[in-house]
Design a protein around this motif. Structure first.
Motif, short mmCIF file in Angstrom:
data_model
loop_
_atom_site.label_atom_id
_atom_site.label_comp_id
_atom_site.label_asym_id
_atom_site.label_seq_id
_atom_site.Cartn_x
_atom_site.Cartn_y
_atom_site.Cartn_z
N LEU A 188 35.69 39.94 44.89
CA LEU A 188 36.97 40.30 45.47
C LEU A 188 38.12 39.50 44.87
CD1 LEU A 188 35.79 40.20 49.20
CD2 LEU A 188 35.92 42.23 47.73
N TYR A 189 39.31 40.09 44.87
CA TYR A 189 40.50 39.35 44.47
C TYR A 189 40.83 38.31 45.54
CZ TYR A 189 41.53 42.69 40.74
OH TYR A 189 41.48 43.44 39.59
N PRO A 190 41.39 37.16 45.13
CA PRO A 190 41.77 36.14 46.12
C PRO A 190 42.99 36.58 46.91
CG PRO A 190 42.48 35.48 43.93
CD PRO A 190 41.66 36.73 43.75
N ALA A 191 43.30 35.85 47.97
CA ALA A 191 44.48 36.14 48.78
C ALA A 191 45.73 36.15 47.90
CB ALA A 191 44.61 35.09 49.88
N ASN A 232 38.53 45.04 39.68
CA ASN A 232 38.31 46.29 38.96
C ASN A 232 38.96 46.24 37.58
OD1 ASN A 232 41.16 47.75 39.32
ND2 ASN A 232 40.61 46.77 41.27
N LYS A 233 38.53 47.09 36.69
CA LYS A 233 39.00 47.08 35.31
C LYS A 233 40.46 47.48 35.19
CE LYS A 233 34.66 47.82 32.85
NZ LYS A 233 33.92 48.68 31.87
N LEU A 259 43.79 46.88 39.80
CA LEU A 259 44.54 47.42 40.93
C LEU A 259 44.26 46.56 42.15
CD1 LEU A 259 43.78 51.22 40.37
CD2 LEU A 259 45.88 49.98 39.82
N ARG A 260 45.33 46.08 42.79
CA ARG A 260 45.17 45.18 43.93
C ARG A 260 45.32 45.90 45.27
NH1 ARG A 260 45.33 39.89 41.95
NH2 ARG A 260 45.10 40.01 39.69
N ASP A 261 45.88 47.09 45.25
CA ASP A 261 46.04 47.85 46.49
C ASP A 261 44.78 48.69 46.73
OD1 ASP A 261 47.02 50.77 47.66
OD2 ASP A 261 48.03 49.06 48.61
#
Length: 265
Positions: free
Chosen positions: A11-14, A22-23, A26-28
């Motif tokens: 997962l992306y961090p806060a 993902n490649k 995209l954060r949303d």
């Protein structure tokens, strides 16, 4: 290469925590959902149409190839086993345990069941029983961090190619599918699955196949990929049904994220 050895590493961090890396970067979550659905849908069409090179060996390698092909545009770990334990729908059982290498055990059962069945000789009721048994083991293996349902859908159609039937998933409701899948899970602390709950489902979705389409040998595809790279613009493509079958982060074992057990549709 990125290290995907923990739940957080996927997962992306806060402040973007909860969105799978993902490649397309995209954060949303909604954007990722749209992008993933369009990309995977196109790759799934290629696989089902037989335009991709897939070795139909009906073992772990076969399952990995399907996932790697479907999700190659989305996740760096496409085709790789998950490194974390998971559960869905609040189930206390969870899927195959990573530490004890249960993923390979269940996929070994899948291979044994497929190869040991004379699919071309099965009537509808027998097919329903055999397919349910295969899928119950495959679903419990749940080899990947995301995308197990769509991978299983392609794999089960490859299995069905050996028979007189194809699979029409529209014949059952998502609730019917989810409940049957959940009930096939093993008891807490136990290994054997319970495919009985899935037998009525697979009997119902078995649609008679044109005999000319059957592939009793189930051998490797000999057609090369005609479209090895497709560009998918984030957020582009059809929007009316993009959230159907979309990717959402799974849940660590013992943590509920709602009822999405079973195959993504």
């Amino acid at each position: 290469m990125a290290d995907f050895s923990s739940w957080e590493s996927y997962l992306y961090p806060a402040p973007d925590q909860g969105t799978l890396r993902n490649k397309a970067d995209l954060r949303d979550p909604l954007e990722l959902r749209r992008f993933e659905y369009a990309a995977v849908k196109a790759r799934q069409f290629e696989l089902m149409a037989g335009v991709a090179l897939v070795d139909k060996s009906f073992d772990a390698a076969h399952v990995k190839q399907i996932h790697a092909y479907l999700f190659q545009d989305v996740f760096a770990w496409a085709g790789d086993y998950r490194s974390v334990n998971m559960s869905k729908g609040g189930s206390p059982t969870g899927f195959a345990d990573v530490g004890s290498k249960q993923i390979d055990q269940y996929l070994g059962d899948v291979s044994r069941l497929v190869q040991g069945t004379e699919w071309s000789k099965l009537e509808r009721a027998e097919f329903g029983q055999a397919a349910a048994n295969v899928f119950a083991h495959l679903n419990q293996a749940h080899p990947f961090r995301e995308g197990n349902g769509r991978t299983s859908k392609v794999f089960m159609e490859h299995v069905a190619e050996r028979s007189a039937f194809t699979l029409d998933y529209a014949r059952v409701s998502p609730l019917e599918w989810n409940n049957a899948s959940a009930m096939s899970a093993p008891d807490l602390g136990s290994y054997p699955v319970y495919p009985e709950s899935l037998v009525p489902v697979f009997t119902k979705i078995a649609a008679e196949r044109n005999p000319a389409q059957a592939n009793p040998e189930g051998g490797a595809e000999s057609v090369r990929v005609r479209n090895p790279s497709i560009a998918y613009a984030p957020g582009k493509g059809p929007t009316s049904s993009l959230t159907k079958g979309a990717s959402k982060p799974d849940t660590p074992r013992g943590v509920s994220r709602g009822n999405d057990q079973g195959m993504e549709r």
